[in-house]
Write a protein that holds these residues in place. Structure first.
Motif, mmCIF file in Angstrom:
data_model
loop_
_atom_site.group_PDB
_atom_site.id
_atom_site.type_symbol
_atom_site.label_atom_id
_atom_site.label_comp_id
_atom_site.label_asym_id
_atom_site.label_seq_id
_atom_site.Cartn_x
_atom_site.Cartn_y
_atom_site.Cartn_z
ATOM 1 N N GLY A 24 47.127 -34.044 -20.113
ATOM 2 C CA GLY A 24 48.066 -33.036 -19.653
ATOM 3 C C GLY A 24 48.854 -33.522 -18.454
ATOM 4 N N ILE A 25 50.123 -33.142 -18.414
ATOM 5 C CA ILE A 25 50.968 -33.421 -17.247
ATOM 6 C C ILE A 25 51.163 -32.089 -16.527
ATOM 7 C CG2 ILE A 25 53.112 -34.416 -16.409
ATOM 8 C CD1 ILE A 25 53.410 -35.916 -18.999
ATOM 9 N N ASP A 26 50.374 -31.870 -15.486
ATOM 10 C CA ASP A 26 50.332 -30.583 -14.785
ATOM 11 C C ASP A 26 50.683 -30.784 -13.307
ATOM 12 O OD1 ASP A 26 49.380 -29.744 -17.211
ATOM 13 O OD2 ASP A 26 47.381 -29.202 -16.514
ATOM 14 N N PRO A 27 51.956 -30.856 -12.977
ATOM 15 C CA PRO A 27 52.345 -31.137 -11.597
ATOM 16 C C PRO A 27 52.320 -29.902 -10.699
ATOM 17 C CG PRO A 27 54.277 -31.073 -12.996
ATOM 18 C CD PRO A 27 53.100 -30.890 -13.901
ATOM 19 N N LEU A 37 53.201 -36.499 -2.342
ATOM 20 C CA LEU A 37 54.550 -36.078 -2.715
ATOM 21 C C LEU A 37 54.839 -34.684 -2.190
ATOM 22 C CD1 LEU A 37 54.456 -37.242 -6.451
ATOM 23 C CD2 LEU A 37 55.517 -38.460 -4.526
ATOM 24 N N ASP A 38 56.115 -34.408 -1.957
ATOM 25 C CA ASP A 38 56.516 -33.058 -1.580
ATOM 26 C C ASP A 38 56.551 -32.168 -2.809
ATOM 27 O OD1 ASP A 38 56.852 -33.690 1.104
ATOM 28 O OD2 ASP A 38 58.936 -34.340 0.790
ATOM 29 N N ASP A 39 56.327 -30.873 -2.588
ATOM 30 C CA ASP A 39 56.370 -29.901 -3.681
ATOM 31 C C ASP A 39 57.821 -29.472 -3.890
ATOM 32 O OD1 ASP A 39 55.604 -28.119 -5.657
ATOM 33 O OD2 ASP A 39 55.131 -26.512 -4.232
ATOM 34 N N ARG A 71 59.229 -23.528 -12.644
ATOM 35 C CA ARG A 71 59.192 -22.894 -11.320
ATOM 36 C C ARG A 71 60.268 -23.437 -10.386
ATOM 37 N NH1 ARG A 71 55.395 -25.337 -7.352
ATOM 38 N NH2 ARG A 71 54.863 -27.449 -8.031
ATOM 39 N N PHE A 72 60.870 -24.596 -10.729
ATOM 40 C CA PHE A 72 61.958 -25.157 -9.933
ATOM 41 C C PHE A 72 63.334 -24.821 -10.520
ATOM 42 C CE2 PHE A 72 58.380 -27.997 -8.883
ATOM 43 C CZ PHE A 72 58.406 -27.891 -7.497
ATOM 44 N N GLY A 73 63.389 -23.940 -11.507
ATOM 45 C CA GLY A 73 64.667 -23.554 -12.087
ATOM 46 C C GLY A 73 65.277 -24.649 -12.939
ATOM 47 N N VAL A 77 63.707 -27.883 -15.116
ATOM 48 C CA VAL A 77 63.807 -28.019 -16.571
ATOM 49 C C VAL A 77 64.475 -29.336 -16.934
ATOM 50 C CG1 VAL A 77 64.815 -27.019 -18.657
ATOM 51 C CG2 VAL A 77 63.758 -25.528 -16.952
ATOM 52 N N ALA A 78 65.445 -29.773 -16.129
ATOM 53 C CA ALA A 78 66.070 -31.073 -16.391
ATOM 54 C C ALA A 78 65.048 -32.202 -16.284
ATOM 55 C CB ALA A 78 67.223 -31.301 -15.411
ATOM 56 N N VAL A 79 64.129 -32.101 -15.324
ATOM 57 C CA VAL A 79 63.068 -33.108 -15.219
ATOM 58 C C VAL A 79 62.153 -33.042 -16.443
ATOM 59 C CG1 VAL A 79 61.077 -33.888 -13.875
ATOM 60 C CG2 VAL A 79 63.147 -33.110 -12.704
#
Length: 279
Positions: A24-27, A37-39, A71-73, A77-79
């Protein structure tokens, strides 16, 4: 003209050649911080690219959790779009963990977002919820079939609250979970070597012999690693269906980052342990 190769066929081959493991990729924020890393979107992108660099050319399945990107809008989603595309280009199968479920045109739209080949979020499979009625998933079933993609349907989840719905008894005496499993078996009938419509079944649930897990499809099994389940537990939980289990581990691998070598070594250890357990 033949259609695209089915997800079940591609998944069986990936599991046999790369090892039966989903990472899983759960950042989530605490993990980003643990990696130094910064959130924020930059941290999200760095995290995701590191996981893809480390594992996409060797893990059978990568499973990004959509919520941690949403959660980052729009920038998040682009990431996510970038992560899916780069993981698939490197050879990993991507299961989008979005747990979508709705009716009619809304389910059509979810299917178009994640299961149409022209979508920037197109994934090899999507997690979905059947709790508006299994038939409400038909648009996703149809879209997945047309695209050679798959679905993982919530059936027996590991969270304690899930049992109040999933183990509820219907008028015919069967549980809701058993009904979901029956529908999956019907949709996978005749598929070889493996159907494309799987169930989500927690690896932490103990003896599940009361349920018929022989759905001729994959069983995505979260709970390995940080949640307490071990690869050695899988045969006791899944019985004769254990060869079709896709164990999912997230923190158990991701906590060994941010170094690429640590991620690779941890994933390889889990894959080897699963191979030994299900052989």
């Amino acid at each position: 003209m033949t259609g695209p190769e089915p997800f079940g066929t591609r998944l069986r081959r990936a599991m046999d050649t790369r090892g039966p493991l989903c990472v899983g990729i759960d950042p989530h924020a605490s993990l980003l911080h643990a990696w130094g890393l910064d959130d924020d979107v930059a941290g999200l992108e760095r995290f995701s690219r590191t996981v893809v660099e480390a594992l996409a050319d060797r893990a059978a399945v990568l499973k990004p959790q959509a919520a941690f990107y949403e959660r980052f809008g729009s920038r998040g989603v682009a990431v996510l779009e970038q992560t899916v595309a780069e993981a698939r280009a490197a050879g990993a199968l991507v299961v989008m963990d979005a747990k979508r479920g709705d009716i009619g045109s809304t389910m059509d739209a979810y299917a178009a977002a994640f299961l149409h080949p022209d979508s920037p979020l197109f994934s090899d499979a999507l997690t979905v919820s059947p709790y508006l009625g299994f038939g409400a998933l038909d648009p996703a079933v149809e879209a997945a079939t047309a695209a050679g993609a798959g679905l993982f349907v919530l059936a027996l989840t590991s969270n304690p609250e899930g049992s109040e719905v999933q183990r509820a008894v219907r008028a015919d005496g069967s549980t809701v979970a058993a009904t979901v499993l029956r529908h999956l078996a019907e949709r996978n009938a005749g598929a070889a070597p493996l159907g494309s419509f799987g169930a989500v079944v927690g690896a932490t649930l103990g003896d599940l012999s009361a349920f018929d897990l022989a759905v001729n499809g994959p069983l995505l099994a979260p709970g390995i690693g940080a949640q307490g389940a071990r690869p050695a537990d899988l045969p006791a939980v899944f019985g004769p269906a254990v060869r079709n289990v896709v164990p999912s581990v997230s923190r158990g691998v991701l906590r060994h980052g941010p170094g690429v070598g640590g991620l690779r070594d941890s994933a390889a250890r889990f894959a080897d342990e699963v191979r030994a357990a299900v052989a």
